[in-house]
Design a protein around this motif. Structure first.
Motif, PDB file in Angstrom:
ATOM      1  N   ALA A  80       0.854  -1.197   0.000  1.00 28.62           N
ATOM      2  CA  ALA A  80       0.000   0.000   0.000  1.00 28.62           C
ATOM      3  C   ALA A  80       0.879   1.232   0.000  1.00 28.62           C
ATOM      4  O   ALA A  80       1.908   1.289   0.687  1.00 28.62           O
ATOM      5  N   ALA A  81       0.476   2.225  -0.782  1.00 31.09           N
ATOM      6  CA  ALA A  81       1.157   3.516  -0.831  1.00 31.09           C
ATOM      7  C   ALA A  81       0.104   4.617  -0.809  1.00 31.09           C
ATOM      8  O   ALA A  81      -1.010   4.446  -1.314  1.00 31.09           O
ATOM      9  N   GLY A 134      -6.306  11.101  -2.703  1.00 33.26           N
ATOM     10  CA  GLY A 134      -7.675  10.660  -2.483  1.00 33.26           C
ATOM     11  C   GLY A 134      -7.812   9.308  -1.821  1.00 33.26           C
ATOM     12  O   GLY A 134      -8.935   8.852  -1.592  1.00 33.26           O
ATOM     13  N   GLY A 135      -6.699   8.632  -1.514  1.00 32.50           N
ATOM     14  CA  GLY A 135      -6.819   7.316  -0.887  1.00 32.50           C
ATOM     15  C   GLY A 135      -5.547   6.505  -0.980  1.00 32.50           C
ATOM     16  O   GLY A 135      -4.427   7.032  -0.892  1.00 32.50           O
ATOM     17  N   LEU A 136      -5.702   5.195  -1.205  1.00 37.34           N
ATOM     18  CA  LEU A 136      -4.572   4.268  -1.226  1.00 37.34           C
ATOM     19  C   LEU A 136      -4.363   3.678  -2.615  1.00 37.34           C
ATOM     20  O   LEU A 136      -5.310   3.475  -3.382  1.00 37.34           O
ATOM     21  N   HIS A 137      -3.120   3.392  -2.902  1.00 37.22           N
ATOM     22  CA  HIS A 137      -2.729   2.623  -4.070  1.00 37.22           C
ATOM     23  C   HIS A 137      -2.302   1.247  -3.568  1.00 37.22           C
ATOM     24  O   HIS A 137      -1.316   1.113  -2.848  1.00 37.22           O
ATOM     25  N   LEU A 138      -3.056   0.213  -3.908  1.00 34.02           N
ATOM     26  CA  LEU A 138      -2.712  -1.161  -3.532  1.00 34.02           C
ATOM     27  C   LEU A 138      -2.034  -1.850  -4.693  1.00 34.02           C
ATOM     28  O   LEU A 138      -2.411  -1.673  -5.857  1.00 34.02           O
ATOM     29  N   HIS A 139      -1.038  -2.689  -4.344  1.00 36.24           N
ATOM     30  CA  HIS A 139      -0.255  -3.370  -5.384  1.00 36.24           C
ATOM     31  C   HIS A 139      -0.048  -4.826  -4.995  1.00 36.24           C
ATOM     32  O   HIS A 139       0.465  -5.119  -3.903  1.00 36.24           O
ATOM     33  N   LEU A 140      -0.444  -5.733  -5.872  1.00 41.84           N
ATOM     34  CA  LEU A 140      -0.268  -7.176  -5.680  1.00 41.84           C
ATOM     35  C   LEU A 140       1.014  -7.614  -6.370  1.00 41.84           C
ATOM     36  O   LEU A 140       1.193  -7.383  -7.564  1.00 41.84           O
ATOM     37  N   SER A 141       1.908  -8.260  -5.619  1.00 47.64           N
ATOM     38  CA  SER A 141       3.196  -8.693  -6.172  1.00 47.64           C
ATOM     39  C   SER A 141       3.354 -10.198  -6.015  1.00 47.64           C
ATOM     40  O   SER A 141       3.308 -10.730  -4.898  1.00 47.64           O
ATOM     41  N   GLY A 142       3.532 -10.890  -7.134  1.00 48.50           N
ATOM     42  CA  GLY A 142       3.714 -12.337  -7.101  1.00 48.50           C
ATOM     43  C   GLY A 142       5.140 -12.720  -6.747  1.00 48.50           C
ATOM     44  O   GLY A 142       6.096 -12.107  -7.218  1.00 48.50           O
ATOM     45  N   GLY A 143       5.268 -13.732  -5.917  1.00 52.47           N
ATOM     46  CA  GLY A 143       6.593 -14.199  -5.506  1.00 52.47           C
ATOM     47  C   GLY A 143       6.958 -15.549  -6.054  1.00 52.47           C
ATOM     48  O   GLY A 143       7.913 -16.180  -5.589  1.00 52.47           O
ATOM     49  N   GLY A 144       6.189 -16.021  -7.042  1.00 50.75           N
ATOM     50  CA  GLY A 144       6.519 -17.309  -7.651  1.00 50.75           C
ATOM     51  C   GLY A 144       6.001 -18.506  -6.887  1.00 50.75           C
ATOM     52  O   GLY A 144       6.508 -19.624  -7.072  1.00 50.75           O
ATOM     53  N   ASP A 145       4.998 -18.324  -6.050  1.00 51.10           N
ATOM     54  CA  ASP A 145       4.441 -19.433  -5.265  1.00 51.10           C
ATOM     55  C   ASP A 145       3.881 -20.494  -6.207  1.00 51.10           C
ATOM     56  O   ASP A 145       2.910 -20.250  -6.925  1.00 51.10           O
ATOM     57  N   PRO A 192       4.918   0.325  -6.125  1.00 52.85           N
ATOM     58  CA  PRO A 192       5.044   1.784  -6.166  1.00 52.85           C
ATOM     59  C   PRO A 192       6.047   2.293  -5.132  1.00 52.85           C
ATOM     60  O   PRO A 192       6.320   1.621  -4.133  1.00 52.85           O
ATOM     61  N   PRO A 193       6.632   3.482  -5.353  1.00 48.41           N
ATOM     62  CA  PRO A 193       7.592   4.050  -4.399  1.00 48.41           C
ATOM     63  C   PRO A 193       6.966   4.235  -3.018  1.00 48.41           C
ATOM     64  O   PRO A 193       5.788   4.557  -2.881  1.00 48.41           O
ATOM     65  N   ASN A 194       7.798   3.989  -2.001  1.00 49.67           N
ATOM     66  CA  ASN A 194       7.398   4.211  -0.602  1.00 49.67           C
ATOM     67  C   ASN A 194       6.237   3.322  -0.164  1.00 49.67           C
ATOM     68  O   ASN A 194       5.540   3.648   0.809  1.00 49.67           O
TER      69      ASN A 194
END
Length: 467
Positions: A86-87, A91-102, A263-265
């Motif tokens: 989350a960043a 107006g709110g939050l930017h959520l980002h889903l990151s795959g780790g190769g599971d 995303p940054p931060n």
């Protein structure tokens, strides 16, 4: 009838000749198409050998090395992570889903991740939702030369769910006299229907790529049926699945967008961890899932070589490890183009596989110090081999079959063995056949495999009884 006749022939050969090569010839196979080694682990003696330095197609026996190297390089307690960041955004939050190769991520895991997000977001609006699968190379298929629809040949992505498989279902609506075709689970990412004419290569299903992939069944399909097919774009499917589960839990996410990284931060706000690697490797050796092998292999390869761009480079990294750790394996014509064994150009000698088993026999992993050979699967309760003390990994491809593992003989010996069988001429004819993906051609290849399995079983029983 073919199978019954073969069993009778095998039994007769055991009584009359008692030799592996007689079993092979009496079953109608060429002696030169088979190679094997049997090694007494306690005494350090080779007990049986035949063409140990001839290279055969290993198929899924490659997964022995994939699992071994992963445990050595990553560690038995290694866990794959799928994370949501989350960043702050206007107006709110930017959520980002990151795959780790599971390699064993399933939709229930994403459902739990969505529930964790609801708590973490705590009612704040989400104005942007992105995803990435940049942790590992993304590839359209495990084997580009094989059928692109078969569930054993899926695309590879660090963000993969349900082994990148989905169900294609169809049924006849008797009221309106039409066929209803659907993809399940349905997240609006693919379409399905009946083709206007049969495919030119005779396949029962074909795919038309576009903004939404279109799965087309041949016109003459049964009135009702289902079949698993590969997912075409696994990363966006995973992100869309998370969006669906989040909405069901009361959290609205915008449509997912692909970006190159978090995303940054951004800060991690929810994580799903896989089970420890040792359990994943044990499942890999038992169920032989090709996607799991490639994801596990890529994760290990990136430790050996930092920059791994494809499956061939992943396999090359593993060969580098073999050359440094088990030189006898690398020196014995080890050649693989991926880490699942789904490649007809792979070549391995019985001598190379035996060297790997000899090394593996000394290795133990995890807090319980579990021997690697104990991770190899035992015969099922319905297997013709159920009465043998056997742990082995099989490899199966049309016109290629084998097993490698450990066998306890009735005299009490612990035997490491490798048994490989490839009909290269028949394999070439199969690959050159214009309709090789159709049922009649594959059924003929399946007959060869059934006969090869019976001979393999007879030889293993012979070793167990006579050595």
């Amino acid at each position: 009838m073919v199978a019954a006749a073969l069993v009778l022939g095998v039994s007769s050969s055991l009584r009359a000749a008692g030799s592996e090569r007689a079993l092979i010839r009496d079953a109608g196979f060429r002696d030169g198409d088979v190679g094997y080694l049997v090694y007494d682990l306690e005494r350090g003696q080779i007990l049986r050998r035949h063409q140990p330095d001839k290279a055969f197609i290993p198929a899924s026996m490659v997964k022995i090395v994939t699992g071994l190297v992963a445990l050595e390089v990553l560690g038995a307690e290694y866990r794959f992570e799928t994370r949501v960041f989350a960043a702050e955004s206007a107006g709110g939050l930017h959520l980002h889903l990151s795959g780790g190769g599971d390699p064993v991520l399933v939709e229930e895991d994403l459902d739990e991740l969505a529930e964790a997000l609801v708590i973490a977001v705590a009612g704040r609006p989400v104005v942007r939702f992105t995803y990435d699968d940049a942790a590992l190379p993304s590839l359209p298929l495990v084997d580009p030369s094989d059928d692109s629809l078969k569930p054993y040949n899926p695309p590879v992505s660090a963000l993969s769910v349900n082994f990148n498989r989905q169900w294609l279902r169809w049924s006849r609506d008797e009221v309106h006299r039409v066929m209803r075709v659907s993809v399940r689970p349905d997240f609006g990412l693919a379409l399905a229907g009946i083709a206007s004419r049969a495919a030119t290569d005779g396949r029962s299903i074909r795919i038309v790529d576009g903004p939404k992939p279109l799965y087309l069944l041949e016109p003459k399909v049964p009135a009702k049926g289902h079949r698993q097919v590969t997912v075409r774009d696994p990363a966006i499917r995973a992100a869309t699945m998370l969006q669906f589960f989040a909405a069901r839990s009361g959290l609205e996410l915008p449509p997912p967008q692909l970006i190159s990284g978090s995303p940054p931060n951004a800060q991690t706000i929810a994580t799903h961890q896989s089970e420890p690697l040792i359990g994943i490797v044990e499942a890999l050796l038992k169920y032989s899932n090709n996607l799991s092998a490639e994801l596990i292999g890529l994760a290990a390869a990136k430790v050996i070589w930092r920059d791994v761009r494809n499956l061939a480079e992943s396999a090359a990294a593993v060969r580098t490890w073999l050359a440094e750790t088990i030189p006898a394996a690398a020196d014995n014509r080890w050649r693989a183009s991926n880490q699942s064994g789904l490649a007809s150009d792979a070549r391995v000698t019985p001598a190379a596989l035996l060297a790997i088993l000899q090394y593996a026999a000394q290795r133990r992993y995890g807090p319980e110090s579990q021997p690697f050979l104990a991770l190899l699967p035992e015969p099922s309760k319905t297997s013709p081999m159920k009465n043998l003390s056997l742990r082995a990994k099989s490899g199966t491809m049309f016109y290629a079959r084998g097993q490698a593992g450990v066998l306890q003989s009735r005299s009490g010996r612990t035997l490491l063995f490798v048994l490989m069988h490839t009909d290269f001429a028949a394999r070439r004819r199969y690959e050159q056949h214009p309709e090789r993906f159709t049922a009649p051609v594959q059924a003929a290849a399946g007959v060869w495999l059934s006969r090869a399995r019976l001979v393999e079983q007879a030889i293993l029983k012979h070793w167990a009884a006579s050595l």
